[in-house]
Design an enzyme around this catalytic site. Structure first.
Site: not given
Ligand SMILES: O=P(O)(O)OC[C@H]1O[C@H](OP(=O)(O)OP(=O)(O)O)[C@H](O)[C@@H]1O
Ligand SMILES: Nc1ncnc2[nH]cnc12
Length: 190
Positions: A76, A113
């Site tokens: 993202r 998370e």
């Molecule tokens: O602060 P944190 O606890 O580290 O979480 C935040 C991260 O989690 C999500 O990515 P995700 O790893 O789900 O991957 P995606 O972007 O491929 O959906 C979001 O886009 C952040 O990169």
């Molecule tokens: N609660 C949440 N929603 C969307 N993206 C996330 N990445 C980590 N935690 C998330």
């Protein structure tokens, strides 16, 4: 959502417009696992005016010195990072999940998370001494962002700004980025 007056002022959006844009993000309970409220940005991305508003707002939120490069995390972070780089007139470097970039790469494993992951960068694309803006959509625990900062600094570059569309206030992800210039356009409680 919490729209801090200072963030709204910096974003250049009116309080009303900032609330409208933030309202496009859908909170989905118990996804991808029980107890997590997932912040789904896809309705905002699908709205052309809102997408343009947030990219311009992120560009206006840049603090400190001139940025040389935008770095975004898969997946993202790419969606906001590439348009932000275009808006700022600089290049974009993707930090990718494990096994997607050809060698040589720098890599770091981190917790987020929900679960854990590994991010990689082609260090040749991040010049030593470059002033880097790191961008992602959501700041939750801060694990991903801290890993991204670590990777950029291992390349010898300087992280001058860390930006997010939104942050989840209850998870206090800013603590993982202590001492950094951190900006989000708005906060959500949990
Ligand atoms: O602060 P944190 O606890 O580290 O979480 C935040 C991260 O989690 C999500 O990515 P995700 O790893 O789900 O991957 P995606 O972007 O491929 O959906 C979001 O886009 C952040 O990169
Ligand atoms: N609660 C949440 N929603 C969307 N993206 C996330 N990445 C980590 N935690 C998330």
């Amino acid at each position: 959502m919490t729209l801090e007056a200072r963030d709204v002022a910096r974003s250049g959006l009116s309080t009303r417009r900032a609330s409208e844009v933030a309202g496009l993000v859908r909170a989905v309970p118990d996804f991808p696992e029980a107890g997590v409220t997932f912040q789904d940005i896809t309705p905002l991305l699908a709205d052309g005016e809102a997408l343009h508003d947030v990219v311009r707002s992120l560009a206006r939120s840049v603090s400190g010195p001139q940025v040389d490069l935008v770095v975004g995390m898969e997946a993202r972070g790419f969606l906001l990072g590439a348009p932000l780089a275009i808006e700022l007139g600089v290049g974009f470097v993707p930090l990718r999940k494990e096994g997607k970039l050809p060698p040589p790469v720098e890599a770091v494993t981190y917790d987020l998370e929900y679960g854990s992951a590994r991010l990689e960068v082609r260090s040749a694309t991040v010049p030593a001494g470059a002033r880097v803006l790191v961008i992602d959509d959501v700041l939750a625990t801060g694990g991903t962002a801290a890993a991204a900062v670590d990777l950029v600094e291992r390349c010898g570059a300087e992280v001058v700004d860390v930006q997010f569309l939104l942050e989840i206030d209850a998870l206090a992800g800013r603590e993982a980025l202590a001492g950094r210039a951190v900006t989000s356009l708005w906060g959500v409680p949990a």
